[in-house]
Scaffold this active site. Structure first.
Site, PDB file in Angstrom:
ATOM      1  N   GLU A 147       3.017  24.156   4.947  1.00 58.37           N
ATOM      2  CA  GLU A 147       4.382  24.097   4.391  1.00 58.37           C
ATOM      3  C   GLU A 147       4.632  25.274   3.461  1.00 58.37           C
ATOM      4  O   GLU A 147       5.724  25.851   3.445  1.00 58.37           O
ATOM      5  CB  GLU A 147       4.606  22.784   3.625  1.00 58.37           C
ATOM      6  CG  GLU A 147       4.513  21.525   4.465  1.00 58.37           C
ATOM      7  CD  GLU A 147       5.645  21.333   5.476  1.00 58.37           C
ATOM      8  OE1 GLU A 147       6.555  22.180   5.514  1.00 58.37           O
ATOM      9  OE2 GLU A 147       5.594  20.357   6.235  1.00 58.37           O
ATOM     10  N   ASP A 294       3.847  21.283  17.657  1.00 59.49           N
ATOM     11  CA  ASP A 294       5.093  22.022  17.925  1.00 59.49           C
ATOM     12  C   ASP A 294       5.074  23.533  17.673  1.00 59.49           C
ATOM     13  O   ASP A 294       5.151  24.354  18.580  1.00 59.49           O
ATOM     14  CB  ASP A 294       6.265  21.360  17.178  1.00 59.49           C
ATOM     15  CG  ASP A 294       5.974  21.037  15.704  1.00 59.49           C
ATOM     16  OD1 ASP A 294       4.892  21.404  15.220  1.00 59.49           O
ATOM     17  OD2 ASP A 294       6.841  20.439  15.043  1.00 59.49           O
ATOM     18  N   GLU A 388      13.485   9.374  13.754  1.00 57.24           N
ATOM     19  CA  GLU A 388      12.201  10.095  13.707  1.00 57.24           C
ATOM     20  C   GLU A 388      11.370   9.881  14.958  1.00 57.24           C
ATOM     21  O   GLU A 388      10.642  10.756  15.382  1.00 57.24           O
ATOM     22  CB  GLU A 388      11.388   9.668  12.487  1.00 57.24           C
ATOM     23  CG  GLU A 388      11.694  10.415  11.211  1.00 57.24           C
ATOM     24  CD  GLU A 388      11.423  11.913  11.288  1.00 57.24           C
ATOM     25  OE1 GLU A 388      12.132  12.633  12.014  1.00 57.24           O
ATOM     26  OE2 GLU A 388      10.501  12.380  10.595  1.00 57.24           O
ATOM     27  N   GLU A 406      16.081  20.571  13.998  1.00 57.11           N
ATOM     28  CA  GLU A 406      15.604  21.024  15.320  1.00 57.11           C
ATOM     29  C   GLU A 406      16.653  20.923  16.414  1.00 57.11           C
ATOM     30  O   GLU A 406      16.760  21.812  17.268  1.00 57.11           O
ATOM     31  CB  GLU A 406      14.349  20.240  15.738  1.00 57.11           C
ATOM     32  CG  GLU A 406      13.067  20.673  15.059  1.00 57.11           C
ATOM     33  CD  GLU A 406      12.913  20.135  13.650  1.00 57.11           C
ATOM     34  OE1 GLU A 406      13.806  19.381  13.185  1.00 57.11           O
ATOM     35  OE2 GLU A 406      11.914  20.472  12.989  1.00 57.11           O
ATOM     36  N   THR A 492       9.673  29.491  12.231  1.00 60.56           N
ATOM     37  CA  THR A 492       9.888  28.064  12.498  1.00 60.56           C
ATOM     38  C   THR A 492      10.758  27.422  11.423  1.00 60.56           C
ATOM     39  O   THR A 492      11.354  26.380  11.647  1.00 60.56           O
ATOM     40  CB  THR A 492       8.536  27.316  12.625  1.00 60.56           C
ATOM     41  OG1 THR A 492       8.788  26.022  13.161  1.00 60.56           O
ATOM     42  CG2 THR A 492       7.817  27.208  11.294  1.00 60.56           C
TER      43      THR A 492
END
Ligand code: DMJ
Length: 934
Positions: A147, A294, A388, A406, A492
């Site tokens: 993160e 991902d 989710e 996304e 991302t």
């Protein structure tokens, strides 16, 4: 644009191999806008309307960013319901989610380049000054390496990239002297100790001040990390190396990627979700394109675009081929096992995979991108947001939605690729839903439950980093942006890195290019993108024709099986294995199959049967494997049923001024009183009861008459409280938790049980609020006296008249009448610290309760009277389009309400005899599957 020249984005080696150069002129390198050829389908959107929508996005960003700066900064994030900053350590821990918070003003850093994209150059200049003045990267906090990399390092580099662009233009940022880059470098060095493993895979967490493994660090003992965590570094680290000339960052990120590639499962070419950072063994062997993996795939493709290194494209293509072979089951993307890729590992999909259609556009595979995107859009239309997780038959699996970007990202890429105005309409719906359901006076609040519309006190930094960028760019024309977006690639986290980096400081890539790829047969690899100039003129309805058959995919879905059964075993005439939902304890043939699979049936005294598998007793390894799958299905069914037996959460919506329905609180249901899912909602002003605990006849009946009474939890049964307020004339009741600081953000849903007696006399609706949510109402009363609420099963649309009266001043509202002013801390609420006699009432399992909550995957119990857990289920009528396999499975409930309350599932467990290490690992993978941190 000019700096990278012709090789921009593809590196110098690419043009010789393929006509990449044609498409590499865009950051999204397979994107060729087809707008001009779009002649039919969704009506084109006028420039005027696009501008209007773009302006709406700007206004929304101001609302989110303005409130963060006003009420939260320098904290990492805004808490939009209580209108204050989230400071780690000062709020109840939310577990891994908090690892993104490093006391480094996360939201500000994550927002930097969004400000420039949205044309807010002045604000950007201001924000950069604040970062340089206020942000400290040397805090004694343990943060997630992943993160921190994508949000903070990426944020600083994105900020630097646009700062130097602006400086070059000559108007803004003239004072700028690479200060953000220096901070990025400092942070880069802070992250490097995480890579001190033999594998080169980074530890998942690091202490910003003390690094790893020192006693003060409080981290460094972890053994596992997720694939995405280790494989999503190359863009930021390579950019840092190329900007600064310090090669070490790119080297470390490449090494981690090389190791992951080495460890891919060689026969399927898939990677698992988590890996041991020391041994390189796969810890979780399930594999998909969502949570945990991902952005590993995303970075392989984008690393090729940014760095022009063929090896990354070859790796990406190898994985992509495997994904399309095993995981892609259009329009679904379903996790499988890396060793047994024909075997689905899950019956649900997570929201993170919504980025994948966007990546497929970059890859140039438009058709499946359109299909998956359309399926996701149908789910969104049903619930307003993407939950989710949702099942293969599109029921909600995990109901929260933290305003993830996304889907907007994929919508943007699909619009760029197809020029189909349909995607503009999709974007418009996203904007409307955000304003309608997530906007609160002090920002935008995550959805706690998309079914009820209730909120969580959370606005993640990625909402500002990504959502507004993609939405704004969707409606923008080239001239609406002050620089050429096509000169950059999106990380991302949607941070912008300039493509000219591909030709700067290339020494590292030369040094590290591996030679192993020569052994790969790449004859099937796509080195070109489909030519949209050919696709679209021939069939301007191309995208629409792909979407059309999927229009009703969600509403009219046929229930799907839990585990995909190998098609080839059907073809070869083998009998399909026994499915858990078909099992009947009274069927001798089934009992025989059970025996073969090593599963024994134990009759318990209470009338239930328990299933235990001893794999070693199975007739063959294939039977043992079938047995393992059968047990897992049983556990999954059991978990599903437990979930269905729980009452869903309810909503308390504040509808009076200045909330006008904008604040929706998650409420626990009661097992007695009016069922809000069957009746119209109850609306009324609130009044505190006297005594506040509601445990005796009320002394203020005139105050609660015709109103919704507020009562404190504790000292007597919930039913008793309900009767007392009902006798006083209340039309509903809200019980507020007496446990100070409790919140639906951190505690599982609470259901109020009856008193064990007949509660039919209770006719009014009763809901439960945790202390934090209750305080919001109590504080509102203090501030506004008259507070009206709506008790319902799902938040209702806001009153448009009141909304429009409020609209012009909404921005001021959020600032002048901030929740901070109306919501004092819970200490002021006057809570009694006393044991609650009704403590024994049913406290429902958390949303995510799962098979993994049981101790072992190999033993389940079922009621003997109803050994087939699904046999009482109604067969819902299907639309006739189900396949044979689907028809076999159609007894599975189609709606969320379907459940069989008669089945009693035990939790008794017994360890499975391990005969094959591989199976044990599979069991562990199963157990961990639903424990995903998204
Ligand atoms: C973002 O932080 C990034 O996009 C990341 O790759 C995963 N998802 C979150 C937002 O959902």
């Amino acid at each position: 644009m000019s700096e990278a020249g012709g090789g921009r984005g593809c590196g110098s080696s690419v043009p010789q191999r393929a006509p990449w150069s044609l498409v590499a002129a865009t950051a999204a390198f397979c994107l060729v806008s087809a707008t001009s050829v779009w002649t039919a389908g969704a009506a084109p959107m006028s420039r005027e309307e696009r501008q209007k929508l773009g302006n709406q996005v700007l206004e929304m960003f101001d609302h989110a960013y303005g409130n963060y700066m006003e009420h939260a900064y320098p904290a990492d994030e805004l808490m939009p319901l209580t209108c204050r900053g989230r400071v780690r350590g000062q709020e109840p821990s939310r577990g891994d989610v908090d690892d993104a918070l490093g006391k480094f003003s996360l939201t500000l850093i994550d927002s930097l380049d969004t400000l420039v994209v949205l044309n807010k150059t002045k604000e950007f200049e201001d924000a950069v000054r604040k970062v340089l003045r206020d942000v400290n990267l040397d805090n004694d906090v343990v943060v997630s390496v992943f993160e921190t990399n994508i949000r903070v390092l990426g944020g600083l580099l994105g900020g630097h990239s646009l700062a130097i662009m602006l400086k070059e233009k000559g108007e803004y940022m003239q004072w700028y002297n690479d200060e953000l880059l220096q901070m990025a470098k400092q942070l880069g060095y802070k992250l490097l100790p995480a890579f001190n493993t033999t594998s080169g895979l980074p530890y998942p967490r690091i202490n910003l001040k003390f690094g790893i493994r020192k006693p003060e660090a409080r981290t460094g003992t972890e053994t596992d990390t997720c694939t995405a965590c280790a494989g999503t570094l190359i863009l930021e680290f390579a950019a840092l190396s190329r900007f600064t000339g310090a090669t070490i960052f790119e080297e470390y990120a490449r090494k981690a990627l090389d190791f992951l590639w080495e460890k891919r499962q060689r026969s399927s070419n898939l990677v698992g979700v988590t890996i041991n950072i020391h041994t390189g063994d796969w810890v979780r062997k399930d594999s998909g394109v969502g949570a945990g993996i991902d952005s590993y795939y995303e970075y392989l493709l984008k690393a090729y675009v940014l760095l022009g290194d063929d090896s990354f494209l070859e790796r990406f293509n190898t994985h992509y081929d495997a994904i399309m072979r095993y995981i892609s089951q259009p329009p679904l993307l379903l996790d499988v096992h890396i060793h047994k890729p024909m075997l689905n590992a899950r019956t649900w999909m997570d929201a993170l995979l919504a980025f994948f259609p966007g990546l497929q556009v970059l890859k140039g595979d438009i058709r499946p991108a359109i299909e998956t995107h359309e399926m996701l859009y149908q789910v969104i239309k049903k619930h307003n947001f993407l939950p989710e997780a949702f099942t293969t038959d599109f029921r909600v699996h995990w109901a929260q939605h933290p305003l993830r970007p996304e889907f907007a990202e994929s919508t943007y890429f699909l619009y760029k690729a197809t020029g189909d105005p349909y995607y503009l309409e999709v974007g418009k719906t996203l904007i409307e839903n955000l304003n309608k359901y997530a906007r609160v006076p002090c920002g935008f609040a995550a959805m706690k439950d998309v079914r009820t519309g209730s909120h969580e006190d959370r606005m993640d930094s990625f909402f500002l980093a990504e959502m507004f960028k993609y939405l704004y760019l969707l409606f923008a024309d080239k001239e609406d942006i002050i620089f050429d977006i096509e000169d950059y690639i999106f990380t991302t986290e949607a941070h912008l890195l300039p493509l000219w980096l591909s030709t700067t400081n290339q020494s590292i890539s030369k040094k590290n290019t591996t030679s192993e790829y020569t052994e790969l047969d790449d004859s099937n690899f796509d080195w070109t993108c489909p030519n949209t100039q050919i696709l679209f003129p021939n069939d301007p309805l191309y995208a629409q024709s792909i979407r059309e058959p999927l229009k009703n995919v969600v509403d009219k879905s046929c229930p799907r099986g839990i585990i995909r059964v190998r098609e080839e075993s059907f073809r070869s005439g083998a009998k399909p294995p026994l499915r858990a939902r078909d099992f009947m304890a009274t069927n001798p043939e089934h009992l025989e199959i059970l025996k073969k699979m090593g599963v024994s049936l134990i009759h318990l005294k209470d009338g239930r049967v328990q299933l235990v598998q001893h794999a070693i007793q199975a007739a063959s390894s294939i039977d043992a494997e079938d047995g393992l799958r059968f047990m897992q299905e049983m556990i999954e069914l059991s978990s599903q049923q437990q979930k269905e037996q729980q009452l869903p959460p309810r909503a308390v919506q504040i509808v009076s001024h200045p909330f006008f329905g904008r604040v929706v609180l998650t409420a626990g249901p009661a097992q007695f009183g009016l069922d809000l899912s069957k009746h119209k909602e109850t609306r009324g002003f609130v009044a505190s009861s006297k005594p506040y605990n509601g445990c005796s006849e009320l002394t203020n009946p005139e105050a609660v008459m015709g109103k919704i009474a507020l009562i404190q939890r504790g000292q007597c049964m919930f039913a008793e409280k309900a009767r007392n307020i009902q006798n006083a004339g209340a039309i509903g009741g809200i019980v507020i938790d007496d446990n100070e600081g409790s919140s639906s953000d951190t505690a599982p849903l609470f259901q109020m049980a009856g008193d064990g007696k007949d509660t039919d006399d209770i006719k009014i609706p009763m809901l439960f609020l945790f202390s934090k949510e209750g305080s919001i109402i109590l504080d509102a009363i203090r501030e506004y006296e008259e507070v009206e609420v709506l008790l319902s099963d799902k938040a209702k649309d806001r009153d448009p008249e009141m909304e429009s009266e409020e609209q012009p001043s909404s921005e001021n509202d959020s600032q002048d009448q901030s929740a901070e002013e109306i919501m004092p801390s819970s200490q002021e609420v006057g809570l009694v610290d006393q044991e609650s006699p009704e403590e024994s009432s049913l406290n429902s399992e958390p949303e995510s309760s799962s098979p993994a909550d049981t101790d072992n995957a190999a033993s389940v119990s079922a009621s003997e009277q109803n050994s087939n857990p699904m046999e009482n289920h109604e067969t819902t009528s299907l639309d006739g389009e189900c396949t044979d396999l689907d028809n076999q499975l159609q007894e599975q409930s189609e709606t969320e309400e379907d459940s069989n309350p008669n089945v009693s599932w035990g939790k008794k467990v017994q360890p499975i005899d391990s005969i094959l290490a591989d199976w044990n690992e599979d069991i562990e993978a199963f157990e961990m599957m639903e424990k995903d941190e998204l």
